[in-house]
Design a protein around this motif. Sequence first.
Motif, short mmCIF file in Angstrom:
data_model
loop_
_atom_site.label_atom_id
_atom_site.label_comp_id
_atom_site.label_asym_id
_atom_site.label_seq_id
_atom_site.Cartn_x
_atom_site.Cartn_y
_atom_site.Cartn_z
N GLN A 1 44.03 24.31 52.79
CA GLN A 1 43.65 25.42 51.91
C GLN A 1 44.83 26.35 51.63
OE1 GLN A 1 40.14 26.46 54.58
NE2 GLN A 1 39.28 26.90 52.56
N ASN B 1 37.87 42.05 45.71
CA ASN B 1 36.55 42.26 45.11
C ASN B 1 36.13 41.14 44.16
OD1 ASN B 1 35.65 45.14 46.01
ND2 ASN B 1 37.82 45.34 45.49
N GLY B 2 36.96 40.10 44.06
CA GLY B 2 36.62 38.96 43.21
C GLY B 2 36.56 39.31 41.73
N ASP C 1 38.14 39.12 38.10
CA ASP C 1 39.07 38.63 37.09
C ASP C 1 38.99 39.58 35.90
OD1 ASP C 1 36.64 38.03 35.95
OD2 ASP C 1 36.89 35.85 36.04
N GLY D 1 41.72 33.68 41.49
CA GLY D 1 41.26 33.74 42.87
C GLY D 1 42.17 33.11 43.90
N MET E 1 34.56 35.08 39.88
CA MET E 1 35.68 34.68 40.72
C MET E 1 35.36 34.99 42.17
SD MET E 1 39.69 35.78 40.31
CE MET E 1 39.65 37.37 41.17
N ASP E 2 35.63 34.05 43.07
CA ASP E 2 35.37 34.27 44.50
C ASP E 2 36.32 35.32 45.07
OD1 ASP E 2 33.37 32.38 44.50
OD2 ASP E 2 34.66 30.76 45.19
N LYS E 3 35.79 36.13 45.97
CA LYS E 3 36.61 37.13 46.65
C LYS E 3 37.60 36.44 47.60
CE LYS E 3 32.97 40.66 46.73
NZ LYS E 3 32.14 41.54 47.61
N PHE E 4 38.72 37.09 47.82
CA PHE E 4 39.66 36.65 48.84
C PHE E 4 39.88 37.82 49.78
CE2 PHE E 4 43.11 33.59 49.93
CZ PHE E 4 43.65 34.29 51.00
N THR E 5 39.39 37.69 51.01
CA THR E 5 39.59 38.74 52.00
C THR E 5 40.43 38.22 53.16
OG1 THR E 5 37.44 38.16 52.97
CG2 THR E 5 37.49 40.02 51.44
N ARG F 1 43.68 27.91 48.30
CA ARG F 1 43.38 29.31 47.97
C ARG F 1 44.58 30.23 48.15
NH1 ARG F 1 38.47 31.69 48.00
NH2 ARG F 1 39.62 33.18 46.71
#
Length: 201
Positions: free
Chosen positions: A69, A172-173, A175, A115, A1-5, A96
């Motif tokens: 997005q 930290n991405g 799941d 994510g 899973m892509d990180k979200f910052t 996102r």
Amino acid sequence: MDKFTKLTGVAAPLPIVNVDTDMIIPKDYLKTIKRTGLGKGLFAEMRFREDGSENPDFVLNKPAYRDAQILVAGDNFGCGSSREHAPWALLDFGIRCVISTSFADIFYNNCFKNGILPVTVSPEDLEKLLDDASRGANATLTVDLEAEEIRGPDGGVVKFSIDDFKRHCLLNGLDDIGLTLEKASAISAYEQTAATSRPWA
């Protein structure tokens, strides 16, 4: 899973209350368990006419919002059935982050597992963000999960709060599988010990 910052992107306004999961991804698109390819069905009954042509009045078909997005939506977003295809479709389209005054509980939790950041704000703040999002090509918001704030195009700031564990997972991405793999060494050590102490198992 892509990180979200931190996400800076175009925000599309969708001031509709009670957007349910069947509106997000109609049942016709639930024949797959793949997470990809569902973006084409996102809001299909609003995005497309009966003949399959695009509805030019729907926000995501307008040139300024085709690459949005962030979605700024009305109250009770994601209600209805618990289909996980709903966040899959949003993510596959490129969304996102969804901002609303409230979310259905199952949809809300499914977002974190895929994510997507669902942000809950007050009705007053939602009105400000809908106004920001109505600016077309200038409708750019910055959603900063680390700082827990949304910054508008004019420098205005809206604060929000996310559960610490959910925030940690998105930053930290992680799941459910990712969380398990964080314990990979402990799991391996247990399996080796178990194999030695219980060779018959």
